[in-house]
Design a protein around this motif. Sequence first.
Motif, PDB file in Angstrom:
ATOM      1  N   GLU A 162       2.412   8.829  -5.584  1.00 31.34           N
ATOM      2  CA  GLU A 162       2.571  10.238  -5.875  1.00 31.34           C
ATOM      3  C   GLU A 162       3.326  10.595  -6.969  1.00 31.34           C
ATOM      4  N   ALA A 163       4.787   9.428  -6.128  1.00 32.38           N
ATOM      5  CA  ALA A 163       5.900  10.100  -8.037  1.00 32.38           C
ATOM      6  C   ALA A 163       5.512  10.117  -9.376  1.00 32.38           C
ATOM      7  N   ASP A 164       4.184   9.435  -9.630  1.00 33.17           N
ATOM      8  CA  ASP A 164       3.641   9.943 -10.735  1.00 33.17           C
ATOM      9  C   ASP A 164       3.205  10.903 -10.857  1.00 33.17           C
ATOM     10  N   ARG A 165       2.202  11.629 -10.125  1.00 36.24           N
ATOM     11  CA  ARG A 165       1.476  13.153  -9.974  1.00 36.24           C
ATOM     12  C   ARG A 165       3.028  13.675 -10.076  1.00 36.24           C
ATOM     13  N   LEU A 166       4.051  14.109  -8.815  1.00 35.58           N
ATOM     14  CA  LEU A 166       5.200  14.811  -9.584  1.00 35.58           C
ATOM     15  C   LEU A 166       5.630  14.874 -11.044  1.00 35.58           C
ATOM     16  N   ALA A 167       5.795  13.583 -11.758  1.00 38.63           N
ATOM     17  CA  ALA A 167       6.465  13.272 -12.448  1.00 38.63           C
ATOM     18  C   ALA A 167       5.721  13.715 -13.895  1.00 38.63           C
ATOM     19  N   VAL A 179       1.080  -1.163   0.075  1.00 35.06           N
ATOM     20  CA  VAL A 179       0.256   0.331  -0.125  1.00 35.06           C
ATOM     21  C   VAL A 179       0.935   1.079   0.236  1.00 35.06           C
ATOM     22  N   ALA A 180       1.338   1.372   0.654  1.00 36.39           N
ATOM     23  CA  ALA A 180       3.052   2.183   0.936  1.00 36.39           C
ATOM     24  C   ALA A 180       3.266   3.046  -0.386  1.00 36.39           C
ATOM     25  N   GLU A 181       4.064   1.559  -0.615  1.00 35.14           N
ATOM     26  CA  GLU A 181       4.677   1.276  -2.457  1.00 35.14           C
ATOM     27  C   GLU A 181       4.078   1.930  -2.957  1.00 35.14           C
ATOM     28  N   ARG A 182       2.193   1.580  -2.817  1.00 33.26           N
ATOM     29  CA  ARG A 182       1.497   1.920  -4.369  1.00 33.26           C
ATOM     30  C   ARG A 182       1.458   3.738  -4.047  1.00 33.26           C
ATOM     31  N   ILE A 183       1.247   3.801  -2.788  1.00 35.12           N
ATOM     32  CA  ILE A 183       0.919   5.593  -2.797  1.00 35.12           C
ATOM     33  C   ILE A 183       2.000   6.478  -2.736  1.00 35.12           C
TER      34      ILE A 183
END
Length: 450
Positions: free
Chosen positions: A102-107, A94-98
């Motif tokens: 977040e990484a995808d959103r920032l990218a 779950v933490a990895e998915r979150i």
Amino acid sequence: MATHKLTDGCVEALERNKDRVIWDAELARFGVRVTPAGKRLYIVQYRAKPAPGVPSTTRKVTIGEHDGKLWNVTKARAAARRILGTVDTGGDPVAERIAQAEADRLAKARAADQATRDADEAEARERDRFELVAERYIAAALAGKKSGPEMARHLRRGPIKAWEGRQIGAVRRRDVTELMDEIRKRSLATARLTYAALRGLFGWCIEREIVEHSPCDHVKAPPRPPARDRVLSDAELRTVWQGADALGQPFGPILKLLMLTGQREAEVAGMTWMELDLDAATWIIPKGRTKNGREHAVDLSPEALAIIEAVPRAGDLLFPGRNAPGRKHARPEGEPTARPVAGFSAAKRILDGDVTRKTKEKLPTAELAPWRFHDLRRTVATGLAEMRFRPEVIERVLNHASGVTGGLVGVYQRWDYRDERKAALEAWGKRVAAIVSGEALPSNVRKLRA
């Protein structure tokens, strides 16, 4: 907490009820959740391994909804084993998915920001192309100025043509010096005017933070061209008059009026019927069309009046251009809406030896020593001086703002010598007529020129 060995039949038999979970007896932490809406969702529940000193957290992961095809018990249990395997080795799906979300959103945000910056830079590069900035300068700073059309012409024929497509900020001192050297080969006066236009353009750009520095800084202005002293002799005047006859409309009459009135090319070419009082033999040039910004009255000799009366009427202008309707640039006060004739350079080339389209023969002016249209103005002034007319009268005839009519005299002496000016131009008209016809010159003319 209900536990049951999950099978597809068991899952499909579950009835809609309040939100509840049935856990799998075969695989711990794996189960199916039944919602009040009747959905059957495969889930995994685990307790994530926390960092030292941090309370543990219970996580729930939804694997998928039971549909018997994409997801069934067998597939969901296999997916649950993979997730729990990650958990048992210290991971937290779950933490990895979150974190991945977040990484995808920032990218995506960075990509959007970069795309915006790229678009802004592309727009700035397009906006700051030299020719576009120069045209904005022409429209904003030169429109309405008396010297505006001339400065715009030098910018378009020189820098804009040479640096089209380049960023204005990329123009360097070397570019300016090389351009000035190239133009000086053709005309020192043109180089000087082009340099002045460039300095004005870059100064305007610095004020608006389009550029930080002017490439004209530390570049010496081209020197002033030496003053011309070319005066046409009587024989040459006769030849030019013959050339004017051969040129025909519109430059033939214009050339003759330049010889008879001593006024400037643009003033004669832009002459309108509204400016003329044929009964009084007077031509009033409005201040918007004179070089010094002062209204100027020209008394027309019978010879000049005859040429004007022979011009066919076709609108406001005596000599309209081919594209008379409209005008790209602002018009000075007093100038008509139509565009005056252009093409003095082409007419001069014909006079200097280019064959005409009709006759394919050179005009008699082809044998003359180099001369310019403006030399006719100097020739008129010299001829009037030879005829003993006073300098202040000649200055008024030419509408000069310098010389004997400048300084204190120009400020306090307001007498316009109108009678003397009329006498001067009438005498000059008779003299030109005598030169053209080969008759003897008036007795008050010294034999200074052959």
